[in-house]
Design a protein around this motif. Sequence first.
Motif, PDB file in Angstrom:
ATOM      1  N   UNK A 175      19.933 -59.594 -42.236  1.00 44.05           N
ATOM      2  CA  UNK A 175      20.549 -60.808 -41.694  1.00 44.05           C
ATOM      3  C   UNK A 175      20.862 -60.639 -40.212  1.00 44.05           C
ATOM      4  N   UNK A 176      21.354 -59.474 -39.820  1.00 46.33           N
ATOM      5  CA  UNK A 176      21.658 -59.233 -38.413  1.00 46.33           C
ATOM      6  C   UNK A 176      20.390 -59.228 -37.566  1.00 46.33           C
ATOM      7  N   UNK A 183       7.374 -71.002 -40.190  1.00 47.38           N
ATOM      8  CA  UNK A 183       8.832 -70.912 -40.242  1.00 47.38           C
ATOM      9  C   UNK A 183       9.215 -69.512 -40.705  1.00 47.38           C
ATOM     10  N   UNK A 184       9.189 -68.573 -39.758  1.00 50.57           N
ATOM     11  CA  UNK A 184       9.505 -67.186 -40.088  1.00 50.57           C
ATOM     12  C   UNK A 184       9.948 -66.469 -38.822  1.00 50.57           C
ATOM     13  N   UNK A 185      10.274 -65.212 -38.964  1.00 47.29           N
ATOM     14  CA  UNK A 185      10.727 -64.407 -37.830  1.00 47.29           C
ATOM     15  C   UNK A 185       9.979 -63.083 -37.819  1.00 47.29           C
ATOM     16  N   UNK A 186       9.867 -62.510 -36.642  1.00 48.29           N
ATOM     17  CA  UNK A 186       9.135 -61.261 -36.502  1.00 48.29           C
ATOM     18  C   UNK A 186       9.738 -60.151 -37.346  1.00 48.29           C
ATOM     19  N   UNK A 187      11.058 -60.104 -37.436  1.00 51.30           N
ATOM     20  CA  UNK A 187      11.691 -59.020 -38.185  1.00 51.30           C
ATOM     21  C   UNK A 187      11.431 -59.129 -39.684  1.00 51.30           C
ATOM     22  N   UNK A 237      19.422 -61.922 -34.532  1.00 51.60           N
ATOM     23  CA  UNK A 237      18.977 -61.518 -33.204  1.00 51.60           C
ATOM     24  C   UNK A 237      17.680 -62.221 -32.822  1.00 51.60           C
ATOM     25  N   UNK A 238      16.810 -62.439 -33.814  1.00 52.44           N
ATOM     26  CA  UNK A 238      15.550 -63.145 -33.559  1.00 52.44           C
ATOM     27  C   UNK A 238      15.793 -64.559 -33.045  1.00 52.44           C
ATOM     28  N   UNK A 239      16.765 -65.251 -33.630  1.00 53.58           N
ATOM     29  CA  UNK A 239      16.977 -66.656 -33.273  1.00 53.58           C
ATOM     30  C   UNK A 239      17.914 -66.818 -32.080  1.00 53.58           C
ATOM     31  N   UNK A 240      18.612 -65.757 -31.683  1.00 54.55           N
ATOM     32  CA  UNK A 240      19.529 -65.834 -30.544  1.00 54.55           C
ATOM     33  C   UNK A 240      18.732 -65.846 -29.237  1.00 54.55           C
TER      34      UNK A 240
END
Length: 414
Positions: free
Chosen positions: A373-374, A161-165, A378-381
């Motif tokens: 946050x931005x 549960x994470x994002x590349x950024x 963008x990662x989840x969009x």
Amino acid sequence: MLHFATALAAAGDAVELAMSLLATATAKYRSLLTSLSSEGDNSEVPPVTCVVADGLLPWAIDIAEELGIPALAFRTASACSFLAYLSVSKLFELGELPFPAGGDLDEPVRGVPGMESFLRRRDLPSSCRSIHETNDVVDPVLRLLAEYTAHSRNARALILNTAASLERSALAHITPHMRDVFAIGPLHAMSPSLSSASSLWREDEGCLAWLDGQTDRSVVYVSLGSLAVISHDQFREFLSGLVSAGHPFLWVLRPGMVGASQDAALKEATDAAGKAKAHVVPWAPQRDVLRHRAVGCFLTHCGWNSTLEGVVAGVPMVCWPFFTDQQINSRFVGAVWRTGLDMKDVCDGAVVGRMVTQAMKSAEIRASAQGLAQQVKQDVANGGSSAAELKRLVNFIRDLSVTPLGSRKARDQK
């Protein structure tokens, strides 16, 4: 330190729970999977074709694979903490574990790849710290978490549960050790309509009305999670720091969080700051609170869910980690993302006041928090890295599922 000793006790309870589940749940789980994976014509339920199991339940992965059902591991902690646990054997080989008695906790740690420039002993997961405290080389909590982390290699894939950024470097160092890795998150941001009804505590919605009456970015939101227990002395240090900072604060004090002093603590908080500036609740709808226009700072224990919620909301954080992965999460907040301040191992009113004031007023910290946050949004969009990873995961599971069970068994035995 009292809060660290309590953390060790909580972690010990987790080990006991893990052992109990291993002893009592495996037979029933095997029986359930066997019945649900039947391909008989009389079954009204489609056969199970894939299992997604918590990575801290390795037997759930093993039993599924033994029955010919592909299993994926899902870990709810950060990628950076996963990598730290994955690196435990290397830390022992390098002599960076165990910590020497009386050693400097600010000593750099070089054995976790990609973190050589900023990781210190005090930033390792708390189960590493217990070795320093007790001189017990074979710490049961650390051994268990390291073994379970390494066991994820046996799963068809690892889901985080994470994002590349957020954790690109950690993900890159984890990937060679796993059969596949999917970074899909923050999950709560990918499903904005997802309810927080699964909370362990009843949320006090009235705190939102109180926030409505405050000016923009004026409130300090304080929540140390669902497990932390603090002494009355520690409570007073936090209170004195919050009062000296001079901002209104919304403080989550769970029942029993300050032990037998709970009732006195609630009254003390309100009396010290005044009802207009202090609002104390047993639990709060955290996601709604963090995105409220009145909240200017989040004083948090840095559990991964809370960290992600703070990141998505773009709120500066002051971190007081409690146990497990929270130590390394707080280091990322303070030293890598620079979206807040790391206050670990300190419980002093003057420090609390100073750090809260800095987090509330620093244009640099706020800009970093809002910028991150931005990036995550963008990662989840659509078209973002997390959205793409979710699609890849769906296709991955579909490919596993379309292969008949008997064919999978034959293929996997080759």
